[in-house]
Write a protein that holds these residues in place. Structure first.
Motif, mmCIF file in Angstrom:
data_model
loop_
_atom_site.group_PDB
_atom_site.id
_atom_site.type_symbol
_atom_site.label_atom_id
_atom_site.label_comp_id
_atom_site.label_asym_id
_atom_site.label_seq_id
_atom_site.Cartn_x
_atom_site.Cartn_y
_atom_site.Cartn_z
ATOM 1 N N GLU A 14 1.003 -1.136 0.067
ATOM 2 C CA GLU A 14 0.150 -0.005 0.032
ATOM 3 C C GLU A 14 0.910 1.283 -0.167
ATOM 4 O O GLU A 14 0.769 2.312 -0.678
ATOM 5 N N GLY A 15 1.883 1.245 0.739
ATOM 6 C CA GLY A 15 2.944 2.359 0.688
ATOM 7 C C GLY A 15 3.583 2.608 -0.502
ATOM 8 O O GLY A 15 3.531 3.692 -0.953
ATOM 9 N N PHE A 16 3.932 1.500 -0.918
ATOM 10 C CA PHE A 16 4.817 1.849 -2.602
ATOM 11 C C PHE A 16 3.933 1.800 -3.685
ATOM 12 O O PHE A 16 4.124 2.513 -4.611
ATOM 13 N N GLY A 17 2.704 1.602 -3.436
ATOM 14 C CA GLY A 17 1.964 1.235 -4.719
ATOM 15 C C GLY A 17 2.198 0.109 -5.649
ATOM 16 O O GLY A 17 3.442 -0.432 -5.369
ATOM 17 N N THR A 18 1.560 -0.264 -6.515
ATOM 18 C CA THR A 18 1.816 -1.661 -7.212
ATOM 19 C C THR A 18 2.772 -1.423 -8.517
ATOM 20 O O THR A 18 3.296 -2.135 -9.257
ATOM 21 N N ARG A 19 2.574 -0.151 -9.085
ATOM 22 C CA ARG A 19 3.320 0.101 -10.199
ATOM 23 C C ARG A 19 4.787 0.622 -10.187
ATOM 24 O O ARG A 19 5.192 1.336 -9.237
#
Ligand code: CP3
Length: 367
Positions: free
Chosen positions: A326-331
């Motif tokens: 959630e912190g980094f995001g998936t992209r």
């Protein structure tokens, strides 16, 4: 097959899972790719068995054993990348220094560099094919034997990290002998860093020619430097390596993503994201959201679970992974640890980590 029975760096099996390479370039993926630093290591019983009774650097010089050790973790876990089994200290060896791996102590240089005159002992121009050809052979063999399952990562130590070992003679809490050079012998320090940079560039190009599909540069001792010393003695050389390797690869019509992992270099994050690397690796002390903000979407990020989270129960690992995603995001994100696995870790925790990254990220991407 060539005359000496070693497989040539061509006609490699087709890559089936390019998730890691796409994430490195910031492209869309179906799940977040994952691998672990030191995934080939002593936490695996089969690794301990293969290594038992053998000298560490003799193992590094056996392409067959390096290939087997690289493939071992892939047989257990659905990692999205493999890293060639080798060590960063093969470069000081290639430059003429003696390095031993002493059980319970780690890497040891019996005759480290003490004063600037000692630079004369070093081989400035290294014939990398002659001195490090065994690594290239290991990469080529592994590229064939991996059967295109996942990409193979090559690597090197960065100049400052290698310099710090060559002067300190081994691990250290303060690295004060190596840092003494920076303050007392800045010119000789730059001379050594330049020599190392030149060898590293040739070495990385040789790894790509041998079949490496991505490259990671380990600046493991960045955190020993302060921001001013980092700017002077680490960053320029990290930049030079990426620029020279990329320029040469471009001439050859090749494009291989490069990762820079400068451990504990908080202060350098903005600069690292503008250093020609596609990916910046992070240790666990950096908050994922702030890392994204500070790198401004210029690069993909890799990391950064605290390896000690592997001591947590499996459900907890899944929660920690979810928060990290959630912190980094998936992209533009490659899941990994913030540093290598320790020998006493449970392989089942690693399995739980990989599964959690895949499952949570698939759900997040679908939404
Ligand atoms: O799976 C992988 O990550 C691939 C192989 C790999 C090794 N070393 C194998 C290894 C990689 C990428 C490295 C890089 C490396 N080596 C670094 C940079 C990464 C980091 O940890 O910051 C550094 C600093 C070294 C130097 C080095 N080699 C150390 C500090 C040690 C540990 C000594 C000890 O006793 O724990 C090594 C030995 C080493 N290199 C091992 C492995 C699997 C463990 C020793 C063994 O197998 O007998």
């Amino acid at each position: 097959m060539s005359k000496d029975g070693l497989i040539l760096p061509k006609d490699f099996p087709q890559l089936q899972n390019d998730t890691f390479l796409r994430a490195a370039r910031g492209e869309e993926t179906e799940h977040v790719p994952v691998w672990c630093m030191r995934q080939a290591g002593r936490y695996l019983p089969e690794f301990r068995e293969s290594r038992a009774g053998k000298d560490f650097f003799d193992t590094c010089r056996s392409p067959e054993t390096c290939c087997e050790l690289t493939l071992q973790p892939l047989r257990r876990f659905p990692f999205d990348a493999a890293i060639i089994f080798s060590d960063i200290l093969v470069i000081p060896q290639a430059m003429g220094m003696d390095v031993q791996m002493v059980a319970g102590k780690g890497p040891t240089f019996p005759d480290p560099l003490k004063e600037p005159e000692d630079l004369q002992r070093l081989q400035a121009k290294v014939d990398v094919d002659k001195e490090l050809g065994y690594v290239f052979k290991a990469i080529t063999l592994t590229r064939h034997k991996i059967e295109g399952k996942v990409p193979l990562i090559g690597f090197t130590g960065a100049p400052w990290t290698l310099m710090s070992y060559m002067i300190e003679g081994g691990g250290s809490r303060t690295f004060s002998k190596a840092k003494r050079w920076l303050y007392r012998h800045p010119e000789a320090s730059h001379m050594l860093l330049r020599m190392l940079t030149d060898v590293i560039v040739e070495y990385l190009l040789g790894q790509v020619a041998a079949g490496a599909q991505a490259l990671q540069v380990f600046e493991s001792h960045a955190g020993i430097l302060g921001p001013v010393e980092f700017q002077e003695f680490s960053l320029p050389y990290l930049r030079d390596i990426a620029r020279c390797v990329k320029d040469k690869l471009k001439e050859a019509g090749k494009d291989v993503p490069m990762i820079v992992f400068a451990k504990d270099a908080h202060y350098g994050l903005e600069d690292l994201s503008q250093s020609h690397y596609e990916v910046v690796g992070l240790d666990w002390t950096i908050d994922p959201r702030s890392a994204r903000e500070r790198t401004g979407g210029k690069v993909s990020l890799q990391g950064n679970m605290d390896p000690c989270a592997f001591y947590a129960p499996k459900e907890r690992i899944s929660d920690i992974v979810k928060k990290m995603l959630e912190g980094f995001g998936t992209r533009g994100y490659i899941a990994n640890l913030g540093h290598g696995l320790y020998p006493d870790m449970d392989p089942e925790s690693v399995g739980a980590f990989v599964e959690a990254v895949h499952q949570h990220s698939k759900q997040m991407i679908k939404q």
